[in-house]
Design a protein around this motif. Structure first.
Motif, PDB file in Angstrom:
ATOM      1  N   LYS A 172      34.277   8.830  51.671  1.00 28.64           N
ATOM      2  CA  LYS A 172      35.326   9.861  52.035  1.00 28.64           C
ATOM      3  C   LYS A 172      35.589  10.860  51.013  1.00 28.64           C
ATOM      4  CE  LYS A 172      37.396   6.249  55.024  1.00 28.64           C
ATOM      5  NZ  LYS A 172      38.984   5.406  54.856  1.00 28.64           N
ATOM      6  N   SER A 173      35.237  10.813  50.076  1.00 26.18           N
ATOM      7  CA  SER A 173      35.647  11.859  48.815  1.00 26.18           C
ATOM      8  C   SER A 173      34.590  12.314  48.042  1.00 26.18           C
ATOM      9  CB  SER A 173      36.395  10.819  48.054  1.00 26.18           C
ATOM     10  OG  SER A 173      36.993  11.738  46.927  1.00 26.18           O
ATOM     11  N   GLN A 174      34.414  13.632  48.127  1.00 29.61           N
ATOM     12  CA  GLN A 174      33.334  14.447  47.364  1.00 29.61           C
ATOM     13  C   GLN A 174      33.825  14.395  45.925  1.00 29.61           C
ATOM     14  OE1 GLN A 174      30.367  15.600  48.213  1.00 29.61           O
ATOM     15  NE2 GLN A 174      30.197  16.400  45.979  1.00 29.61           N
ATOM     16  N   VAL A 175      35.312  14.363  45.628  1.00 31.76           N
ATOM     17  CA  VAL A 175      35.858  14.198  44.427  1.00 31.76           C
ATOM     18  C   VAL A 175      35.482  13.193  43.427  1.00 31.76           C
ATOM     19  CG1 VAL A 175      37.668  14.332  42.798  1.00 31.76           C
ATOM     20  CG2 VAL A 175      37.573  15.918  44.806  1.00 31.76           C
ATOM     21  N   LEU A 176      35.421  11.789  44.348  1.00 36.75           N
ATOM     22  CA  LEU A 176      35.164  10.561  43.517  1.00 36.75           C
ATOM     23  C   LEU A 176      33.692  10.413  43.201  1.00 36.75           C
ATOM     24  CD1 LEU A 176      36.132   8.023  42.843  1.00 36.75           C
ATOM     25  CD2 LEU A 176      35.760   7.142  45.135  1.00 36.75           C
ATOM     26  N   LYS A 177      32.902  11.257  44.160  1.00 35.39           N
ATOM     27  CA  LYS A 177      31.325  11.231  43.891  1.00 35.39           C
ATOM     28  C   LYS A 177      31.096  12.031  42.439  1.00 35.39           C
ATOM     29  CE  LYS A 177      29.662  11.012  48.646  1.00 35.39           C
ATOM     30  NZ  LYS A 177      28.613  11.667  49.668  1.00 35.39           N
ATOM     31  N   GLU A 178      31.776  13.218  42.611  1.00 29.06           N
ATOM     32  CA  GLU A 178      31.455  14.058  41.209  1.00 29.06           C
ATOM     33  C   GLU A 178      31.922  13.281  40.107  1.00 29.06           C
ATOM     34  OE1 GLU A 178      32.544  18.259  41.905  1.00 29.06           O
ATOM     35  OE2 GLU A 178      31.970  17.798  44.326  1.00 29.06           O
ATOM     36  N   LEU A 179      33.061  12.733  40.144  1.00 26.71           N
ATOM     37  CA  LEU A 179      33.749  11.928  39.001  1.00 26.71           C
ATOM     38  C   LEU A 179      32.789  10.750  38.648  1.00 26.71           C
ATOM     39  CD1 LEU A 179      36.167  11.837  37.036  1.00 26.71           C
ATOM     40  CD2 LEU A 179      37.322  10.388  38.775  1.00 26.71           C
ATOM     41  N   ILE A 200      25.083   4.484  42.093  1.00 23.76           N
ATOM     42  CA  ILE A 200      24.618   5.958  41.772  1.00 23.76           C
ATOM     43  C   ILE A 200      23.857   6.263  42.595  1.00 23.76           C
ATOM     44  CG2 ILE A 200      23.114   6.807  39.870  1.00 23.76           C
ATOM     45  CD1 ILE A 200      25.955   5.732  38.730  1.00 23.76           C
ATOM     46  N   GLU A 201      22.964   5.542  43.426  1.00 23.87           N
ATOM     47  CA  GLU A 201      22.206   6.291  44.621  1.00 23.87           C
ATOM     48  C   GLU A 201      23.011   6.733  45.763  1.00 23.87           C
ATOM     49  OE1 GLU A 201      19.456   3.143  46.022  1.00 23.87           O
ATOM     50  OE2 GLU A 201      18.345   3.136  44.437  1.00 23.87           O
ATOM     51  N   LEU A 202      24.251   6.190  45.898  1.00 24.46           N
ATOM     52  CA  LEU A 202      25.256   6.491  47.038  1.00 24.46           C
ATOM     53  C   LEU A 202      25.713   8.131  46.476  1.00 24.46           C
ATOM     54  CD1 LEU A 202      26.693   5.722  49.721  1.00 24.46           C
ATOM     55  CD2 LEU A 202      28.321   4.782  48.338  1.00 24.46           C
ATOM     56  N   VAL A 203      26.034   8.112  45.457  1.00 21.88           N
ATOM     57  CA  VAL A 203      26.786   9.304  44.907  1.00 21.88           C
ATOM     58  C   VAL A 203      26.077  10.550  44.555  1.00 21.88           C
ATOM     59  CG1 VAL A 203      28.841   8.172  43.936  1.00 21.88           C
ATOM     60  CG2 VAL A 203      26.847   8.639  42.220  1.00 21.88           C
ATOM     61  N   LYS A 204      24.611  10.252  44.722  1.00 19.03           N
ATOM     62  CA  LYS A 204      23.753  11.360  44.425  1.00 19.03           C
ATOM     63  C   LYS A 204      23.188  11.831  45.618  1.00 19.03           C
ATOM     64  CE  LYS A 204      23.167  10.774  39.416  1.00 19.03           C
ATOM     65  NZ  LYS A 204      22.361  10.768  38.223  1.00 19.03           N
ATOM     66  N   TYR A 218      29.765  12.413  37.081  1.00 18.69           N
ATOM     67  CA  TYR A 218      30.045  12.847  35.734  1.00 18.69           C
ATOM     68  C   TYR A 218      30.105  11.855  34.509  1.00 18.69           C
ATOM     69  CZ  TYR A 218      33.035  14.623  31.831  1.00 18.69           C
ATOM     70  OH  TYR A 218      33.278  15.059  30.544  1.00 18.69           O
ATOM     71  N   ILE A 219      30.943  10.790  35.068  1.00 14.48           N
ATOM     72  CA  ILE A 219      31.064   9.693  33.973  1.00 14.48           C
ATOM     73  C   ILE A 219      29.819   8.737  33.585  1.00 14.48           C
ATOM     74  CG2 ILE A 219      32.183   7.285  33.521  1.00 14.48           C
ATOM     75  CD1 ILE A 219      34.790   8.292  35.478  1.00 14.48           C
ATOM     76  N   ASN A 220      29.128   8.232  34.728  1.00  9.34           N
ATOM     77  CA  ASN A 220      27.522   8.049  34.620  1.00  9.34           C
ATOM     78  C   ASN A 220      26.839   8.777  33.609  1.00  9.34           C
ATOM     79  OD1 ASN A 220      25.922   5.637  35.418  1.00  9.34           O
ATOM     80  ND2 ASN A 220      24.742   7.543  36.073  1.00  9.34           N
ATOM     81  N   ASP A 221      26.825  10.237  33.848  1.00  6.27           N
ATOM     82  CA  ASP A 221      25.833  10.767  33.057  1.00  6.27           C
ATOM     83  C   ASP A 221      26.162  11.195  31.761  1.00  6.27           C
ATOM     84  OD1 ASP A 221      24.068  10.827  35.521  1.00  6.27           O
ATOM     85  OD2 ASP A 221      24.536  12.971  35.885  1.00  6.27           O
TER      86      ASP A 221
END
Length: 124
Positions: free
Chosen positions: A49-56, A119-123, A59-62
């Protein structure tokens, strides 16, 4: 109990009979496993539901390792191109799921690494 077994079977790709054997002597562990699956599914729903959460999360993971202090919210917001209040909105979610340790007046810590499936889901 049958619904729990079906959920664990679906999630793990393991036959219900095998799961019954695994948890035969420890039904509390089975309940904890189901709770973990439900929490994971809730996080996936929020991510979708959230692009912001994906990007966050990306960012944290990387940029951080477990145990690292995160940059201040203002800096993270600037890097991701959002307002600080927008980033701040998602930190409690990541704390709830066990990824961040947030204490008022202290740096936010990256507490636990993200699962491979997250990680797979957000990328995507």
């Amino acid at each position: 109990m049958k619904a729990q077994l079906e959920l664990l079977s679906k999630y793990s790709g393991t036959a219900i009979e095998e799961i019954e054997v695994l948890f035969k002597d420890n039904p509390r562990l089975q309940s904890a496993s189901v709770l973990g699956v439900n929490i994971f599914e809730e996080l996936k729903t929020q991510i979708n539901k959230s692009q912001v959460l994906k990007e966050l999360i990306v960012y944290i993971n990387d940029n951080y390792s477990v145990g690292d202090k995160l940059a201040p919210e203002r800096e993270v917001a600037e890097i991701l191109g959002y307002e600080r209040s927008t980033i701040r909105e998602y930190y409690p979610n990541l704390k709830l799921f066990g990824y961040l340790d947030i204490q008022h007046g202290k740096s936010t810590l990256f507490k636990r690494s993200f699962e491979h499936q997250i990680i797979e889901l957000v990328k995507l």
